[in-house]
Design an enzyme around this catalytic site. Sequence first.
Site, PDB file in Angstrom:
ATOM      1  N   LYS A   9       0.041   4.210  -0.179  1.00  0.00           N
ATOM      2  CA  LYS A   9      -0.609   5.392   0.403  1.00  0.00           C
ATOM      3  C   LYS A   9      -0.398   6.599  -0.531  1.00  0.00           C
ATOM      4  O   LYS A   9      -0.379   6.408  -1.745  1.00  0.00           O
ATOM      5  CB  LYS A   9      -0.077   5.635   1.819  1.00  0.00           C
ATOM      6  N   SER A  59       3.865  -1.925  10.320  1.00  0.00           N
ATOM      7  CA  SER A  59       5.322  -1.962  10.492  1.00  0.00           C
ATOM      8  C   SER A  59       5.934  -3.326  10.161  1.00  0.00           C
ATOM      9  O   SER A  59       6.868  -3.769  10.829  1.00  0.00           O
ATOM     10  CB  SER A  59       5.719  -1.520  11.904  1.00  0.00           C
ATOM     11  N   GLU A  90      -6.709   4.883   7.793  1.00  0.00           N
ATOM     12  CA  GLU A  90      -6.489   6.293   7.412  1.00  0.00           C
ATOM     13  C   GLU A  90      -7.701   6.856   6.671  1.00  0.00           C
ATOM     14  O   GLU A  90      -7.994   8.049   6.779  1.00  0.00           O
ATOM     15  CB  GLU A  90      -5.198   6.387   6.579  1.00  0.00           C
ATOM     16  N   GLU A 142      -4.963  -4.634  10.852  1.00  0.00           N
ATOM     17  CA  GLU A 142      -3.926  -3.613  10.988  1.00  0.00           C
ATOM     18  C   GLU A 142      -4.158  -2.827  12.275  1.00  0.00           C
ATOM     19  O   GLU A 142      -4.951  -1.863  12.284  1.00  0.00           O
ATOM     20  CB  GLU A 142      -3.971  -2.639   9.803  1.00  0.00           C
ATOM     21  N   GLY A 146       2.972   2.527  10.670  1.00  0.00           N
ATOM     22  CA  GLY A 146       3.915   3.617  10.448  1.00  0.00           C
ATOM     23  C   GLY A 146       4.672   4.028  11.698  1.00  0.00           C
ATOM     24  O   GLY A 146       5.322   5.080  11.722  1.00  0.00           O
ATOM     25  N   HIS A 196      -9.381   1.176   5.138  1.00  0.00           N
ATOM     26  CA  HIS A 196      -8.088   1.431   5.792  1.00  0.00           C
ATOM     27  C   HIS A 196      -8.311   2.439   6.919  1.00  0.00           C
ATOM     28  O   HIS A 196      -9.110   3.368   6.789  1.00  0.00           O
ATOM     29  CB  HIS A 196      -7.083   1.972   4.771  1.00  0.00           C
ATOM     30  N   ASN A 210       0.873  -1.183   0.000  1.00  0.00           N
ATOM     31  CA  ASN A 210       0.000   0.000   0.000  1.00  0.00           C
ATOM     32  C   ASN A 210       0.908   1.231   0.000  1.00  0.00           C
ATOM     33  O   ASN A 210       1.495   1.563   1.029  1.00  0.00           O
ATOM     34  CB  ASN A 210      -0.902  -0.022   1.244  1.00  0.00           C
TER      35      ASN A 210
HETATM   36  P1  13P Z   1       3.297   0.471   7.618  1.00  0.00           P
HETATM   37  O1  13P Z   1       3.814  -0.833   7.040  1.00  0.00           O
HETATM   38  O2  13P Z   1       4.019   1.677   7.111  1.00  0.00           O
HETATM   39  O3  13P Z   1       3.211   0.420   9.109  1.00  0.00           O
HETATM   40  O4  13P Z   1       1.791   0.648   7.086  1.00  0.00           O
HETATM   41  C1  13P Z   1       0.897  -0.400   7.215  1.00  0.00           C
HETATM   42  C2  13P Z   1      -0.329  -0.052   6.464  1.00  0.00           C
HETATM   43  O5  13P Z   1      -1.078   0.823   6.869  1.00  0.00           O
HETATM   44  C3  13P Z   1      -0.592  -0.761   5.213  1.00  0.00           C
HETATM   45  O6  13P Z   1      -1.875  -0.530   4.770  1.00  0.00           O
END
Ligand code: 13P
Length: 248
Positions: free
Chosen positions: A15, A210, A95, A165, A171, A93, A13
């Site tokens: 983002k 992560s 976010e 997640e 992140g 997601h 992803n």
């Molecule tokens: P990270 O791997 O940067 O923690 O992000 C995970 C994520 O949100 C994937 O959709």
Amino acid sequence: MNTVTRKRLVAGNWKMNGSRNLASEFISALSAFSSETVDVVLCPPAILISSFEQSDVIVGAQDVSQFDSGAHTGDLSVSMLADFGCKFCIVGHSERREDHGESNELVAEKALKVLEAGMTPIICCGEPLSVRESGDVKDFVRKQLDAVFTHIDVSLLGNAVIAYEPIWAIGTGKTASPEEAQDVHAFIRQYIAEKDSDLSHSMLLLYGGSVKPDNAEALFAKQDIDGGLIGGASLKANDFIAICQAAN
Ligand code: 13P
């Protein structure tokens, strides 16, 4: 130890990151990775999806509208995603839930749209830190799943993927331990088993938060972790491929 014969899936992803140059870099890097057991998909920002059109890279979108067409400025429909070759679409997601106020019900609506278009929704769930600390993780995740299983007939969910997640791990560099992740994955699989036993055996459950080359193998070795949804590490071709290899 994961001894089950479900296929593995590693999804990147991006983002709101990436460029046409990065897309070219990944097209050549990923052409060197092939596996009988691991499917790999990249979900770049929508504007970069067409950069992969002439390649063998399987692409997905990061979101989709719940509407089919019309007066919804800025949104993209499932038929547009399908037209550009998307096979997957992330929905729900954290976010999107946070930045755009997406509810569990809206996420379920979007997942149904994706399934009806013949694509695979990667349906995200996972708790914030406050919920982890209060010990109510499973209740929180259950409510997220309830919306999906109420809105979508179980017979349609064979092509869906669930990604767990935990928001506190996204992140932050703070991964859930393999045991913590497995505990929630086992709960999710048990939840699905209560709806449909066959589906609980076949459905892929991804872990995200992560995931890095140095922790991927231990996570993917767990019984109910069938791969990963990768954020930051999916922007570096070497790291992403190392994670795909860890799933192999
Ligand atoms: P990270 O791997 O940067 O923690 O992000 C995970 C994520 O949100 C994937 O959709």
